[in-house]
Design an enzyme around this catalytic site. Structure first.
Site, short mmCIF file in Angstrom:
data_model
loop_
_atom_site.label_atom_id
_atom_site.label_comp_id
_atom_site.label_asym_id
_atom_site.label_seq_id
_atom_site.Cartn_x
_atom_site.Cartn_y
_atom_site.Cartn_z
CG LEU A 47 -12.60 -17.28 45.69
CD1 LEU A 47 -11.31 -17.21 46.50
CD2 LEU A 47 -13.14 -15.89 45.43
CG ASP A 48 -14.47 -16.34 38.85
OD1 ASP A 48 -15.27 -17.28 38.88
OD2 ASP A 48 -14.80 -15.15 38.68
#
EC number: 5.4.99.25
Length: 312
Positions: A47-48
């Protein structure tokens, strides 16, 4: 006086982390690994840093099955700001273009139609995909653009939640390999105003229950207040990573043969079509079998510790 060194240990299972904003997936995974004092850990799809939400952390033998979760469907809640494009397609990047936003809700609903189903998507330059052994984001940071091929993805659901100009909120159910930032950027271009992600939350991976997620600060408190055995109770069984595969249970004779690394005969080969989860007579998860010319587990768990078993 120096602190006593932690004793790392074999611990197996899947921890459902509610990832906080501002940390990379690898950094938060390492923190979970330290709190569990686990020998091995791996996450199941980055996930960013901007993003929050479900990040399954595989510990120990569960890391052998992380690919199944990497390949699983995902669900997201995303808010986009219309009228601005950024170089990263999210709020952490630099604004590269500003346009007027003059849209009615119906125009947005119409534009969403073309993004549902099987589509092609060109990955963002700010991604971990590699070109000549180097992540694309490293080229992007040097101002270099690399040509990328469009990749097939599937948007199973793309639901309109709210439009409060210039902010648009959507719910997305998608296949592996989908970049939500790119989806938002592409939508902005179709709408003619540009867009970038301001909020992204992963709400589901495969069939894992949202209620089982735990924030890192709660895990930290438990680790400081209770023995490791209490933390272990938070782990979901290793075989939950492959829960969508059909199960095959061995009888006592077959289980014994497996334990000795011997060939095992099956009365009904129809049970073995495709991939199956393999369980012993004592209902212990042994691994996943792939159908080839013969059967051998692609991975097996700590109960037997054999990397390959031949089957008839």
């Amino acid at each position: 006086m120096s602190r006593p060194r932690k004793r790392w240990r074999d611990v197996d299972g899947v921890f459902l982390l509610d990832k906080p904003q501002g940390m990379s997936s690898n950094d938060i995974m390492q923190k979970v690994k330290r709190l569990f004092q686990a020998n091995k850990a791996g996450h199941t799809g980055a996930l960013d840093p901007l993003a929050t939400g479900m990040l399954p952390i595989c510990l120990g033998e569960a890391t052998k099955f992380s690919q199944f979760l990497l390949d699983a469907d995902k669900r997201y809640l995303v808010t986009a700001k219309l009228g601005e494009r950024t170089d990263t397609s999210d709020a952490e990047g630099q604004v590269v273009e500003t346009r007027e936003v003059n849209l009615e809700t119906q125009q947005i609903l119409t534009a969403l139609e073309q993004f549902r189903g099987d589509i092609l998507q060109v990955p963002t330059m700010f991604s971990a995909l590699k070109h000549n052994g180097k992540p694309l984001y490293e080229y992007a940071r040097q101002g270099i653009t690399v040509e990328r091929e469009a990749r097939p993805i599937t948007i199973f659901e793309l639901n309109f939640i709210e439009y409060n100009a210039p902010f648009l909120t959507l719910e997305v159910h998608c296949s592996k390999g989908t970049y939500i930032r790119t989806l938002v950027d592409d939508l902005g271009e179709v709408l003619g105003c540009g867009a970038h992600v301001t909020m992204l939350r992963r709400t589901a991976v495969a069939d894992y229950p949202v209620a089982e997620m735990m924030p890192i600060n709660e895990l930290q408190l438990l680790a400081e207040s209770f023995p490791l055995s209490e933390l272990d109770r938070l782990l979901l069984p290793t075989d939950t990573a492959v829960s969508k595969l059909p199960a095959l249970h061995l009888d006592a004779e077959q289980s014994k043969a497996i334990g000795f690394g011997q060939r095992v005969k099956f009365a009904n080969e129809q049970q073995l079509s495709g991939q199956v989860r393999l369980f012993s007579a004592e209902n212990l998860f042994l691994g996943v079998l792939n159908r080839r010319e013969y059967y051998s587990p692609t991975t097996i768990n700590y109960t037997i510790r054999i990397t390959s078993l031949p089957f008839l």
